[in-house]
Enzyme design. Structure first.
Site, PDB file in Angstrom:
ATOM      1  N   HIS A  17       0.895  -1.258  -0.153  1.00  0.00           N
ATOM      2  CA  HIS A  17      -0.071   0.134   0.021  1.00  0.00           C
ATOM      3  C   HIS A  17       0.896   1.268  -0.082  1.00  0.00           C
ATOM      4  CE1 HIS A  17      -3.792   1.887   1.727  1.00  0.00           C
ATOM      5  NE2 HIS A  17      -3.177   2.667   1.098  1.00  0.00           N
ATOM      6  N   HIS A  19       1.239   4.721  -2.519  1.00  0.00           N
ATOM      7  CA  HIS A  19       0.993   5.527  -3.447  1.00  0.00           C
ATOM      8  C   HIS A  19       2.150   6.419  -3.871  1.00  0.00           C
ATOM      9  CE1 HIS A  19      -3.288   5.353  -2.555  1.00  0.00           C
ATOM     10  NE2 HIS A  19      -2.747   5.197  -1.434  1.00  0.00           N
ATOM     11  N   HIS A 197      -9.542   0.889  -1.468  1.00  0.00           N
ATOM     12  CA  HIS A 197      -9.655   1.481  -0.142  1.00  0.00           C
ATOM     13  C   HIS A 197     -10.730   1.194   0.414  1.00  0.00           C
ATOM     14  CE1 HIS A 197      -5.652   3.123  -1.519  1.00  0.00           C
ATOM     15  NE2 HIS A 197      -5.617   3.782  -0.592  1.00  0.00           N
ATOM     16  N   GLU A 200     -11.288   3.086   5.863  1.00  0.00           N
ATOM     17  CA  GLU A 200     -10.209   3.927   6.245  1.00  0.00           C
ATOM     18  C   GLU A 200     -11.266   5.000   6.966  1.00  0.00           C
ATOM     19  OE1 GLU A 200      -8.263   6.274   3.276  1.00  0.00           O
ATOM     20  OE2 GLU A 200      -6.730   7.081   4.934  1.00  0.00           O
ATOM     21  N   ASP A 278       1.661   3.964   2.947  1.00  0.00           N
ATOM     22  CA  ASP A 278       0.497   4.685   2.148  1.00  0.00           C
ATOM     23  C   ASP A 278       1.207   6.014   1.548  1.00  0.00           C
ATOM     24  OD1 ASP A 278      -2.140   5.162   1.624  1.00  0.00           O
ATOM     25  OD2 ASP A 278      -2.627   6.199   3.418  1.00  0.00           O
ATOM     26  N   ASP A 279       1.618   7.181   2.067  1.00  0.00           N
ATOM     27  CA  ASP A 279       2.170   8.283   1.512  1.00  0.00           C
ATOM     28  C   ASP A 279       3.075   8.960   2.362  1.00  0.00           C
ATOM     29  OD1 ASP A 279       0.006   8.830  -0.967  1.00  0.00           O
ATOM     30  OD2 ASP A 279      -1.418   8.513   1.096  1.00  0.00           O
TER      31      ASP A 279
HETATM   32  N1  HPA Z   1      -6.855   7.064   1.057  1.00  0.00           N
HETATM   33  C1  HPA Z   1      -7.466   7.413  -0.039  1.00  0.00           C
HETATM   34  N2  HPA Z   1      -6.922   7.829  -0.955  1.00  0.00           N
HETATM   35  C2  HPA Z   1      -5.629   8.298  -0.917  1.00  0.00           C
HETATM   36  C3  HPA Z   1      -4.841   7.864   0.095  1.00  0.00           C
HETATM   37  C4  HPA Z   1      -5.460   7.267   1.221  1.00  0.00           C
HETATM   38  O1  HPA Z   1      -4.926   7.099   2.324  1.00  0.00           O
HETATM   39  N3  HPA Z   1      -3.771   8.135  -0.196  1.00  0.00           N
HETATM   40  C5  HPA Z   1      -3.452   8.536  -1.501  1.00  0.00           C
HETATM   41  N4  HPA Z   1      -4.754   8.492  -2.014  1.00  0.00           N
HETATM   42 ZN    ZN Z   2      -3.696   4.697   0.470  1.00  0.00          ZN
END
Ligand code: HPA
Ligand code: ZN
Length: 333
Positions: A17, A19, A197, A200, A278-279
């Site tokens: 996971h 991006h 996703h 969350e 994630d990011d």
């Molecule tokens: N959630 C949804 N979209 C996203 C995320 C996330 O954590 N990171 C990058 N795009």
């Molecule tokens: Zn994500």
């Protein structure tokens, strides 16, 4: 409390996971802005970093999409991906399954061939020179229409040899998985697995929809499953991998603190859980840092850390032979 940093450093890690646009560090953002003559809303790296204080997912997404505007040509996507791979290597990542958001770029008039060729070029070099194997997963933006996703899928067909599956991301609440039933059916008909996703910020019912309607093989995040005992039991029974991102969840206030994170409860319930970043450029740490901070906050044992690393390998799209090799390395760590 024992310090597990040494074990964590040794564990072969998989990222399921991640991006790639979320690995854009402020320094590179300024570099690319200068290169293309773009004026950023923040004058310095420090003031930009200081703005990374997010009230929720949408507040982050607004900044993240704005940041991606500095990525304009093939070299930019190559540089972005290569910089990520160097950081991944430092964390002993052996395999990365990477998301990108085609619509974020095509909407700005960037050719998808530049996006795909840049990312794939770096991933190919990374496999050869750093030994990191990879898979590539375009994500549809769920805040956009089904028609837009369908048109994007059509446009992406020419690059299909580079893709291993498709996913769904962006603003979750109000955009349930079922909005994309037909797009995902088309992807599955092409013979590719799908992920999404879910859970969350959105309710547990979105996770159920992603499973039953989109027929995903993995859930990205999925942490709100903990609110539904029946769903948690199902995820455990079916061993649906949940690609959990602890630091992201704290930064986007999906959880109140790392100590309150449900990762350990999901693990104890028998769910297949992995730790991911994630990011990382926006959330304060790459995958190793996610392991270290989570281990400390949740008092994870060495056995639990090895289990998490093994679940990440098992949840990946690697071949059985490659999985067996990494699992043996984890057992020996
Ligand atoms: N959630 C949804 N979209 C996203 C995320 C996330 O954590 N990171 C990058 N795009
Ligand atoms: Zn994500």
């Amino acid at each position: 409390m024992q310090n597990h940093d040494e074990l964590i450093a040794k564990l072969p890690k998989t990222e399921l996971h991640l991006h790639i646009e979320g690995t854009l560090e402020p320094e590179m953002m300024f570099d690319k802005a200068r290169k293309h003559g773009i004026k950023l809303n923040h004058g310095t790296v420090e003031s930009l970093r200081a703005a990374y204080d997010f009230a929720n997912l949408q507040a982050f997404l607004d900044l993240y999409y704005a940041g991606a505007d500095v990525l304009r040509d093939e070299a930019d996507f190559y540089d972005l991906t290569w910089a990520y791979l160097l950081r991944a290597k430092a964390d002993n990542v052996v395999h990365a399954e990477i998301f990108f958001d085609p619509q974020t770029h095509s909407a700005r008039g960037i050719a998808l061939s530049d996006v795909v060729n840049g990312i794939v070029g770096a991933l190919t070099d990374g496999e050869q020179h750093l030994g990191i194997t990879w898979r590539l997963i375009p994500n549809f933006l769920r805040h956009l229409s089904e028609a837009d996703a369908m048109a994007t899928l059509t446009e992406l067909q020419q690059f299909m040899q580079h893709f291993h599956g498709f996913g769904l991301d962006s603003s979750e609440v109000g955009h349930p998985p079922s909005k994309f039933s037909r797009v995902f059916a088309k992807v599955r008909a092409l013979g590719l697995p799908v992920v999404a996703h879910a859970g969350e910020e959105g309710p547990p019912s979105y996770i159920i929809e992603a499973l039953d309607d989109l027929k995903v093989t993995r859930i990205d995040h999925g942490i709100r499953a903990i609110e539904d005992a029946g769903l948690t039991a199902r995820l455990a029974r079916e061993q649906i991998p949940l690609t959990v991102c602890p630091l992201s969840n704290v930064r986007l206030r999906a959880v109140t603190s790392l100590e309150a994170h449900p990762l350990k409860r999901l693990l104890t319930a028998g769910c297949s859980v992995s730790i991911n970043s994630d990011d990382p450029a926006y959330f304060g740490g790459y995958v190793g840092e996610n392991y270290r901070q989570t281990a400390k906050a949740l008092q994870l044992t060495p056995e639990e850390l090895k289990t998490l690393a093994a679940m990440s390998i098992r949840g990946s799209w690697l071949s059985d032979a490659a999985k067996a090799k990494h699992l043996a390395d984890i057992a020996a760590a």
